[in-house]
Scaffold this motif. Structure first.
Motif, short mmCIF file in Angstrom:
data_model
loop_
_atom_site.label_atom_id
_atom_site.label_comp_id
_atom_site.label_asym_id
_atom_site.label_seq_id
_atom_site.Cartn_x
_atom_site.Cartn_y
_atom_site.Cartn_z
N SER A 553 0.85 -1.20 0.00
CA SER A 553 0.00 0.00 0.00
C SER A 553 0.87 1.24 0.00
N LEU A 554 1.89 1.24 0.85
CA LEU A 554 2.79 2.38 0.91
C LEU A 554 3.62 2.47 -0.37
N LYS A 555 4.07 1.31 -0.86
CA LYS A 555 4.89 1.32 -2.08
C LYS A 555 4.12 1.93 -3.25
N TYR A 556 2.87 1.53 -3.40
CA TYR A 556 2.10 2.04 -4.54
C TYR A 556 1.82 3.53 -4.37
N SER A 557 1.60 3.95 -3.13
CA SER A 557 1.34 5.37 -2.90
C SER A 557 2.58 6.21 -3.17
N GLN A 558 3.73 5.68 -2.82
CA GLN A 558 4.97 6.45 -2.99
C GLN A 558 5.52 6.37 -4.41
N THR A 559 5.54 5.16 -4.97
CA THR A 559 6.19 4.98 -6.27
C THR A 559 5.22 4.94 -7.43
N GLY A 560 3.96 4.62 -7.16
CA GLY A 560 3.01 4.51 -8.24
C GLY A 560 3.24 3.30 -9.13
N TYR A 561 3.86 2.28 -8.57
CA TYR A 561 4.18 1.11 -9.39
C TYR A 561 4.25 -0.15 -8.53
N ASP A 570 -4.87 -9.41 0.83
CA ASP A 570 -6.03 -8.81 1.48
C ASP A 570 -5.58 -7.75 2.46
N GLY A 571 -6.28 -6.62 2.42
CA GLY A 571 -5.91 -5.50 3.27
C GLY A 571 -5.14 -4.43 2.51
N PHE A 572 -4.84 -4.67 1.24
CA PHE A 572 -4.17 -3.66 0.43
C PHE A 572 -5.15 -2.52 0.17
N TYR A 573 -4.64 -1.29 0.23
CA TYR A 573 -5.50 -0.14 -0.07
C TYR A 573 -4.71 0.90 -0.86
N ASP A 574 -5.41 1.51 -1.78
CA ASP A 574 -4.81 2.55 -2.63
C ASP A 574 -5.27 3.90 -2.11
N TYR A 575 -4.39 4.58 -1.42
CA TYR A 575 -4.69 5.89 -0.85
C TYR A 575 -4.58 6.99 -1.90
N GLY A 576 -3.81 6.71 -2.94
CA GLY A 576 -3.48 7.74 -3.91
C GLY A 576 -2.03 8.14 -3.76
N ARG A 577 -1.58 9.05 -4.58
CA ARG A 577 -0.18 9.46 -4.57
C ARG A 577 0.14 10.27 -3.32
N ASN A 579 3.56 12.35 -1.35
CA ASN A 579 4.91 12.88 -1.59
C ASN A 579 5.93 12.19 -0.69
N PRO A 580 7.20 12.14 -1.13
CA PRO A 580 8.26 11.54 -0.28
C PRO A 580 8.31 12.23 1.07
N GLY A 581 8.43 11.44 2.10
CA GLY A 581 8.48 11.98 3.45
C GLY A 581 7.12 12.06 4.12
N THR A 582 6.04 11.92 3.34
CA THR A 582 4.69 11.95 3.91
C THR A 582 4.36 10.58 4.49
N LYS A 583 3.79 10.57 5.67
CA LYS A 583 3.46 9.30 6.32
C LYS A 583 2.09 8.83 5.88
N LEU A 584 2.00 7.55 5.52
CA LEU A 584 0.72 6.96 5.14
C LEU A 584 0.04 6.39 6.38
N LEU A 585 -1.16 6.87 6.65
CA LEU A 585 -1.89 6.39 7.83
C LEU A 585 -2.33 4.94 7.63
N PRO A 586 -2.40 4.16 8.71
CA PRO A 586 -2.87 2.78 8.59
C PRO A 586 -4.34 2.73 8.22
N LEU A 587 -4.76 1.59 7.72
CA LEU A 587 -6.13 1.43 7.23
C LEU A 587 -7.16 1.70 8.31
N LYS A 588 -6.88 1.26 9.53
CA LYS A 588 -7.84 1.45 10.61
C LYS A 588 -8.13 2.93 10.84
N GLU A 589 -7.09 3.73 10.89
CA GLU A 589 -7.28 5.16 11.11
C GLU A 589 -8.03 5.80 9.95
N LEU A 590 -7.74 5.34 8.73
CA LEU A 590 -8.45 5.90 7.58
C LEU A 590 -9.93 5.54 7.61
N CYS A 591 -10.24 4.33 8.07
CA CYS A 591 -11.64 3.91 8.17
C CYS A 591 -12.39 4.69 9.23
#
Length: 866
Positions: A553-561, A570-577, A579-591
């Protein structure tokens, strides 16, 4: 004869003082006499002070307190030889006192003292002047003054004096002076080697010893060694070794030979003359520990040269060193171990020690002497490097247990060496298993927390070598080893950072370990390192990618690939792009976030058994899962019904409403719209029922205990997986699998969309409705029935991964996303010889679902960027 007349005695002149004999018992009185203008008084006063100074250090201090030094310095240039001689004698004795030395430097008397070394002066003056300089040269400032005032040349000349005391004082002073590099260089220019070699023939042992010590210092320089060889100095040294009566000089003679052996020419000469063999036999048979130690040191120095190692090997030096390992002297054991460390740079030497040296070295690992253990570990580290046979030999000699014990040593060198041996052994899987059974991970905690960079580096490398198995990684995590390992990523030392990155890369092989490493901040640190051109390295990049591969999930958000080897779970989520250094929140917090107007977060979840307690099942099928737990029993029932129905035909699927909404939620909404013809009793009852359901859902407050959280279920996606598994997986042709799957994905997300009607495809409204219905920003991918490029690409990748069809997922600009696949050209499959390289295609999921567009083609570019 006339009468003798008695001559009258003339009275003494009135202006002449009658002679007076004075007897003084006070040193202060004699010091006052040093200011007398009479040579006789000065001479006698100096003689008395000399005798007084000879009696001890207290008297020297007394003379200093009485102020005798300053008037004495003036007498060094007195016209009377006796006065000058006696004054010089006093300074020869007084200069051993540190306070007197300090005062003499301040009074700048060095010129006057050095002047006393001229050939015209008496031998006694030479003796005490050289003694004074020898005492002054003990301290660095005194050395500098003697050298700057040109004292080295007259001292070398006095080495040829007939007086042994002069020789002794001169060579002692020279020995002190040559500790400085500049003095050594000047000494060679003054051709001092021949007179120093002559001193080796002296009948006085102290002179011979000082001469050998001086040679031991100056032969550290290549030019001096050449001069020694040219003046047959090696013959003199060999004769000393062969003379038993000179055994008190053997240690220093070996030290000089040790320096000479560093030159290949000297080594060859000694080999030709047989001197080298004599030296090795002498070292092996000697019973004097210092001689054995110096012999081993000589071998160590010389063995750093590859050619010298070859000569030593021919002379069977390994046999000598193994013998020295059995010495009773710890110093000899240390020196022999160090010599083996140097010698085993040669592969042939390593082979020799395999059976006849390693067992003895392993015994030294158990020594009570820390230095012995350190030297033995160093020898073993070099012996086992790039030598599996020696690593096995060490293991067979039971080296693992003492090596792990050394990891807790207070000597950093010992710890680093032991860790290196364990690393060399752990390369072999059978040995690695044995090492792991000795709780090596727990033993490495101390080294990982060390402040020494060498220890940190070797410890991290040992972790990388031993953490190749799941059990070892679990042990490392359980004993708290991940925290200090992650901390080492902050190191400013390149090698520490590189080895720590390597260890993190190895540990990230397990998903649970990768999650724990990310929790400890390893991913953030590595990302920061890799943004720096000076700090990043191949291992930091590899470790970062390894962690990302366990956090897709983090890899796709950071690299787009995501590559074909990145399998969506299961549990993969696409948050969108992001920026480098930005922290991706866990799925639970996003829900649990409040509903917002940002892009929907897409979730892939094939698990259908994540429902909350049964009491809620039949009441909350239409309640959102955002900030409260909702039931999915209805959804599971729909999933079950779909699964039993099997894989429907495209025509059957197209008979659904144009919006494509066929989820339970969508049906509920459709039904609600159908009954909303009037605001009657039924609507009021439904609103009331919804309120009851909402009130029944347990809300999490700060005071209530937190219950187990589950990702939102996706029964539609579960149906998709079952359908493609039954219908597409059996297809044997990969290209056909891809085409059928592409049509299936497009059909589930709104069907074929012509380019000219793309703008009219109202997918945004559909996604907004889903977010509102679910009361969440997270939308499971199966709920989406009107999907654009990036929705379809994600669904294609998720389903392809479930059935083993290799494809990548690429994020583009402006809501674009696509899948890339590799296929071998069918027309060339039958070609004899090497298989043709696969060609890359983009899977069309929008305009002509199932079409494969060559990656570097105009059609593919239009698909990606139009």
């Amino acid at each position: 004869m006339g009468k003798k007349i008695k001559k009258e005695v003339e009275p003494p002149p009135k202006d002449v003082f009658d002679p007076l004999t004075i007897e003084s018992k006070k040193a202060a009185t004699v010091v006052l006499m040093l200011k007398s203008p009479e040579e006789d008084i000065l001479a006698k006063a100096c003689e008395a002070i000399y005798k007084f100074a000879l009696k001890g250090e207290e008297n020297k201090a007394t003379l200093l307190e009485l102020g005798a030094v300053e008037p004495l310095t003036k007498l060094l240039t007195h016209e009377d030889k006796i006065v000058r001689r006696n004054a010089m004698m006093i300074f020869g004795i007084l200069a051993s006192n540190s306070d007197v030395k300090k005062l003499l430097r301040e009074l700048e008397v060095m010129n006057s003292v050095i002047a006393q070394l001229s050939p015209e002066e008496e031998v006694v003056i030479h003796e005490f002047a050289s003694l004074c300089l020898a005492n002054m040269s003990v301290e660095y400032t005194g050395k500098v003054q003697i050298f700057e005032h040109g004292g080295l040349e007259p001292l070398i000349r006095l080495l040829s004096s007939s007086d042994p005391d002069v020789k002794k004082n001169s060579i002692e002073c020279i020995y002190n002076l040559v500790q400085d590099f500049q003095c050594r260089t000047t000494l060679q220019e003054l051709n001092a080697i021949p007179p120093i070699l002559e001193l080796l023939k002296s009948e006085y042992p102290i002179i011979q010893l000082l001469a050998l010590k001086t040679l031991g210092v100056i032969t550290c320089d290549k030019e001096a060694r050449t001069m020694l060889k040219e003046n047959q100095g090696l013959d003199h040294l060999t004769k000393i070794l062969e003379t038993k009566e000179l055994n008190d000089l053997h240690v220093e003679a070996l030290a000089v030979i040790a320096n000479c052996l560093e030159d290949m020419d000297t080594m060859a000469l000694m080999q030709q003359t047989g001197s080298l063999k004599k030296v090795l036999v002498f070292a092996e048979t000697s019973t004097i520990p210092d001689i054995q130690k110096n012999a081993a040191k000589a071998i160590t120095k010389a063995a750093y040269d590859p050619e010298n190692r070859k000569v030593f090997h021919e002379q069977e030096v390994e046999k000598c060193l193994v013998t020295l390992l059995g010495s009773d002297s710890d110093g000899t054991k240390i020196a022999a171990s160090q010599a083996i460390s140097a010698m085993c740079e040669s592969a042939s030497c390593k082979d020799y020690f395999n059976t006849q040296g390693i067992p003895q070295i392993v015994q030294l690992l158990r020594s009570d002497n820390e230095e012995v253990r350190e030297a033995a570990a160093l020898a073993l580290a070099n012996l086992t490097t790039s030598s599996p046979a020696n690593a096995n030999a060490a293991a067979e000699a039971d080296a693992i247990d003492p090596l792990i014990n050394i990891l807790s040593s207070k000597r950093d060198g010992a710890v680093a060496n032991a860790a290196t041996v364990l690393t060399n052994m752990a390369i072999q899987e059978p040995l690695r298993a044995i090492i792991q059974n000795h709780e090596v991970m727990h033993a490495l905690l101390g080294p990982l927390r060390s402040s020494n960079t060498v220890v940190q580096s070797t410890a991290a490398l040992t972790v990388a070598a031993t953490a190749c198995d799941v059990e070892a990684r679990i042990e490392l995590r359980n004993c708290g080893g991940l925290e200090p390992l992650v901390e080492l990523l902050h190191s400013k030392n390149d090698e520490v950072r590189r080895h720590a990155s390597w260890a993190v890369m190895v540990c990230a092989g397990d998903e649970l370990m990768a999650v724990e490493l990310c929790r400890l901040g390893a991913l953030d640190i590595l990302e920061e390192i890799n943004r720096s051109l000076s700090r990043k390295n191949k291992f930091s990049e590899a470790a970062y990618n390894k962690l990302l591969n366990n956090n897709l999930s983090l890899k796709y958000s950071q690299t787009g690939y995501l590559s074909s080897s990145n399998i969506i779970s299961d549990g993969f989520y696409d948050y969108g792009r992001i920026n480098p250094g930005t922290k991706l929140l866990p799925l639970k917090e996003l829900c649990l976030q409040e509903l917002n107007d940002q892009r929907a977060i897409l979730l892939v979840n094939n698990k259908s058994d994540t429902s909350p307690p049964p009491s809620m099942e039949d009441k909350s099928s239409e309640v959102g899962y955002g900030r409260s737990i909702s039931s999915s029993s209805s959804l599971r029932r729909a999933s079950k019904e779909k699964a039993n129905a099997g894989f429907g035909s495209p025509t059957e699927e197209k008979s659904e409403p144009a919006s494509g909404r066929n989820t339970v939620l969508s049906r509920g909404v459709t039904k609600e719209k159908g009954t909303r013809k009037g605001k009657g009793k039924k609507e009021e009852e439904k609103v009331k029922e919804e309120e009851e359901v909402l009130s029944a859902v347990p809300k999490f407050t700060e005071g209530s205990p937190e219950k187990e959280w589950y990702p939102p279920p996706d029964p539609e996606f579960c149906v998709y997986v079952l359908e493609v598994t039954k219908s597409i997986l059996p297809i044997t042709n990969i290209k056909e699998q891809i085409e059928v799957l592409a049509k299936y994905v497009a059909d589930k997300m709104g069907g074929k969309i012509p380019k000219e009607k793309l703008a009219d495809f109202s997918w945004e409204l559909h996604i907004s409705e889903l977010k509102f219905q679910l009361k969440s920003n997270v939308v499971p991918i199966g709920y989406i029935k009107k999907g654009i490029f990036y929705h379809r690409a994600l669904l294609f990748k998720a389903l392809a991964d479930k059935i083993g069809v290799g494809c990548s997922l690429v994020r583009g600009e402006y809501s674009r996303g696509w899948n890339e696949v590799k296929l071998v050209n069918e027309a060339r499959k039958g070609v004899i010889g090497n298989l043709p390289p696969p060609e890359e295609y983009i899977v069309d999921l929008m305009f002509h679902p199932g079409n494969l567009l060559k990656l570097r083609s105009k059609e593919a570019d239009l698909y990606r960027f139009l």
